[in-house]
Design a protein around this motif. Structure first.
Motif, PDB file in Angstrom:
ATOM      1  N   ASN A  75     -37.190 -21.392  17.857  1.00 36.98           N
ATOM      2  CA  ASN A  75     -36.009 -22.257  17.818  1.00 36.98           C
ATOM      3  C   ASN A  75     -36.218 -23.572  17.070  1.00 36.98           C
ATOM      4  O   ASN A  75     -35.453 -24.518  17.275  1.00 36.98           O
ATOM      5  CB  ASN A  75     -35.555 -22.561  19.258  1.00 36.98           C
ATOM      6  CG  ASN A  75     -35.190 -21.305  20.031  1.00 36.98           C
ATOM      7  OD1 ASN A  75     -34.375 -20.508  19.574  1.00 36.98           O
ATOM      8  ND2 ASN A  75     -35.800 -21.120  21.205  1.00 36.98           N
TER       9      ASN A  75
ATOM     10  N   TRP B  57     -38.175 -32.263  21.544  1.00 35.59           N
ATOM     11  CA  TRP B  57     -38.242 -32.200  22.996  1.00 35.59           C
ATOM     12  C   TRP B  57     -38.299 -30.769  23.527  1.00 35.59           C
ATOM     13  O   TRP B  57     -39.045 -30.486  24.469  1.00 35.59           O
ATOM     14  CB  TRP B  57     -37.075 -32.957  23.622  1.00 35.59           C
ATOM     15  CG  TRP B  57     -37.068 -32.806  25.112  1.00 35.59           C
ATOM     16  CD1 TRP B  57     -36.172 -32.154  25.889  1.00 35.59           C
ATOM     17  CD2 TRP B  57     -38.079 -33.284  26.014  1.00 35.59           C
ATOM     18  NE1 TRP B  57     -36.527 -32.190  27.218  1.00 35.59           N
ATOM     19  CE2 TRP B  57     -37.708 -32.891  27.312  1.00 35.59           C
ATOM     20  CE3 TRP B  57     -39.261 -34.020  25.848  1.00 35.59           C
ATOM     21  CZ2 TRP B  57     -38.462 -33.200  28.440  1.00 35.59           C
ATOM     22  CZ3 TRP B  57     -40.015 -34.317  26.975  1.00 35.59           C
ATOM     23  CH2 TRP B  57     -39.616 -33.906  28.241  1.00 35.59           C
ATOM     24  N   HIS B  58     -37.543 -29.862  22.952  1.00 33.75           N
ATOM     25  CA  HIS B  58     -37.533 -28.499  23.505  1.00 33.75           C
ATOM     26  C   HIS B  58     -38.903 -27.833  23.372  1.00 33.75           C
ATOM     27  O   HIS B  58     -39.271 -26.986  24.188  1.00 33.75           O
ATOM     28  CB  HIS B  58     -36.439 -27.649  22.842  1.00 33.75           C
ATOM     29  CG  HIS B  58     -36.651 -27.365  21.390  1.00 33.75           C
ATOM     30  ND1 HIS B  58     -37.133 -26.161  20.921  1.00 33.75           N
ATOM     31  CD2 HIS B  58     -36.449 -28.136  20.287  1.00 33.75           C
ATOM     32  CE1 HIS B  58     -37.201 -26.200  19.595  1.00 33.75           C
ATOM     33  NE2 HIS B  58     -36.798 -27.381  19.184  1.00 33.75           N
TER      34      HIS B  58
ATOM     35  N   ASP C 246     -41.036 -29.532  26.084  1.00 28.58           N
ATOM     36  CA  ASP C 246     -40.584 -29.035  27.373  1.00 28.58           C
ATOM     37  C   ASP C 246     -41.201 -27.672  27.695  1.00 28.58           C
ATOM     38  O   ASP C 246     -41.570 -27.392  28.838  1.00 28.58           O
ATOM     39  CB  ASP C 246     -39.055 -28.933  27.380  1.00 28.58           C
ATOM     40  CG  ASP C 246     -38.486 -28.800  28.773  1.00 28.58           C
ATOM     41  OD1 ASP C 246     -38.983 -29.472  29.690  1.00 28.58           O
ATOM     42  OD2 ASP C 246     -37.536 -28.008  28.954  1.00 28.58           O
ATOM     43  N   GLU C 247     -41.340 -26.840  26.671  1.00 27.96           N
ATOM     44  CA  GLU C 247     -41.947 -25.525  26.889  1.00 27.96           C
ATOM     45  C   GLU C 247     -43.425 -25.658  27.242  1.00 27.96           C
ATOM     46  O   GLU C 247     -43.945 -24.908  28.078  1.00 27.96           O
ATOM     47  CB  GLU C 247     -41.779 -24.647  25.643  1.00 27.96           C
ATOM     48  CG  GLU C 247     -42.148 -23.195  25.844  1.00 27.96           C
ATOM     49  CD  GLU C 247     -41.300 -22.486  26.890  1.00 27.96           C
ATOM     50  OE1 GLU C 247     -41.819 -21.548  27.534  1.00 27.96           O
ATOM     51  OE2 GLU C 247     -40.120 -22.862  27.071  1.00 27.96           O
TER      52      GLU C 247
ATOM     53  N   GLU D  66     -42.066 -21.502  21.299  1.00 28.68           N
ATOM     54  CA  GLU D  66     -40.738 -22.119  21.249  1.00 28.68           C
ATOM     55  C   GLU D  66     -40.457 -22.692  19.863  1.00 28.68           C
ATOM     56  O   GLU D  66     -39.333 -22.580  19.341  1.00 28.68           O
ATOM     57  CB  GLU D  66     -40.645 -23.223  22.304  1.00 28.68           C
ATOM     58  CG  GLU D  66     -39.386 -24.070  22.246  1.00 28.68           C
ATOM     59  CD  GLU D  66     -38.102 -23.305  22.527  1.00 28.68           C
ATOM     60  OE1 GLU D  66     -37.022 -23.814  22.154  1.00 28.68           O
ATOM     61  OE2 GLU D  66     -38.161 -22.186  23.099  1.00 28.68           O
TER      62      GLU D  66
END
Length: 392
Positions: free
Chosen positions: A281, A44-45, A48-49, A277
């Motif tokens: 991460n 998801w992260h 999201d980016e 991203e």
């Protein structure tokens, strides 16, 4: 009217991977173990980016070679994970998937008649991309008794004065084979002795289940001879984002970039921001997915053993390559009968080269529930085949 088609393109066959996928998509209650695509959603992260980049209106072209921020993060990643140092400004470019990188590397490096050594079974693009670039494919048949690894002796045996490039497809699609450090040391010696260049397709580098992946580019004197290809599709579950990268000596990368400029312009902007991203991460996401794949890998091998289906142990990617030679039919025939009888789609080994005859590629990039159901149906199928053979 004269023939509008190139004589070269007419010699190239369509991908053998898609045939069974297209059939199963129209078949009710069928399960496909054929497509090499993670069943995970992009973390998801990372998504999201990508969404945030759209909200901020970042919808313009990037530089041809890719976002500066992304190239910097790729350089950091390669140093962090594999101890390799690349100049983000001169030795890294972002491509539309690893497949584009393979294509433009071959086109940038080959003259008509140059020979390209391609170990098989292997990914379907290497041979057609070589032909389209004017090169001559030279096939090395990888052997099951060697765990489908390339040996120095096999490489040495096919080198001629016209040999220019060796493709290194490890971790391997379709076999799941890997090359460990000792294996690569012997290959490096042959490459240097014969003044060859290497295109190393490392798209499955993060999906290695013993020790850590070793890149041939990390050996002394090999970075100058190697185009390293990787991407985001497999490790980060980002197939549809269509993003890869190539790392190469500046002299080669400049020429690859020219082809990329005229054919592509730049990789998708939204995907590049998401990939920044991922590089920053995403290590934990990759580790979690790798662990899940490894559990599925062990389950698939256990089930093959239970049903008496011979399969060497793959230590990379997310494929198993079981042998079906005992049944006296070719791979395409076996896969077709399995699909029609049990509604399970797999890929015939011959989709990855003639030496894949007698094998199937089975992907375990599927949920454990799907794998349990599919392998149960495969066990029923092979049991019925053996019973029929016993009654003859």
């Amino acid at each position: 009217m004269r023939d509008p088609l190139s004589s070269t393109i007419k010699t190239i066959q369509p991908s053998g991977i898609r045939k069974f996928f297209d059939i199963v998509s129209e078949m009710k209650d069928a399960i496909s173990l054929g497509v090499g695509e993670p069943d995970f959603d992009t973390p998801w992260h990372i998504r999201d980016e990508g969404i945030y980049s759209l909200e901020k209106g970042r919808t313009f072209y990037t530089s041809n070679a890719g976002l500066k921020e992304l190239k910097i993060e790729i350089a950091k990643y390669l140093d962090r994970r594999y101890g390799m140092t690349y100049d983000y400004n001169k030795e890294i470019m972002v491509t539309v998937g690893g497949s584009e990188a393979i294509d433009i590397a071959l086109r940038a490096m080959l003259d008509a008649g140059d020979e390209v050594i391609i170990p098989q079974p292997s990914y379907v693009s290497y041979v057609p991309c070589t032909v389209l670039a004017g090169g001559t494919p030279v096939i090395v048949e990888l052997k099951e008794e060697n765990d489908f690894r390339l040996t120095a002796e096999e490489l040495e045996a096919v080198i001629t004065p016209k040999t220019k490039i060796l493709i290194m497809p490890f971790p391997n699609n379709p076999t799941g084979a890997i090359m460990e450090k000792a294996d690569l040391e012997a290959i490096v010696q042959v490459v240097k002795e014969h003044d060859l260049f290497v295109i190393s397709d490392e798209i499955y580098s993060e999906l290695t289940y013993v020790d850590k992946h070793v890149s041939i580019a990390s050996f002394p004197g090999m970075k100058e001879r190697t185009v390293l290809i990787n991407g985001f599709s497999k490790a980060y579950a980002m197939t549809g984002w269509r993003l890869g990268y190539a790392c190469a000596p500046e002299t080669i990368l400049k020429q690859m970039l020219k082809i990329h400029q005229f054919a592509i312009m730049c990789a998708p902007t939204t995907s590049q921001y998401a990939a920044v991203e991922a590089m920053k991460n995403g290590d934990e996401d990759v580790a979690q997915m790798r662990e899940e794949y490894n559990g599925r890998r062990r389950y698939v091998l256990h089930r093959f053993k239970e049903m008496g289906l011979k399969c060497f142990e793959p230590f990379g990617a997310f494929y198993a390559f079981p042998s079906i030679k005992e049944f006296g039919m070719n791979s395409d025939e076996f896969a077709t009968k399995l699909l029609n009888s049990k509604k399970i789609a797999v890929v015939p080994g011959t989709a990855f080269g003639e030496c894949g005859e007698g094998f199937l590629r089975i992907s375990y990039a599927y949920s454990l529930d799907d794998l349990k159901e599919a392998l149960g149906r495969i066990e029923e199928f092979v049991t019925e085949l053996r019973a029929g053979m016993d009654n003859k």
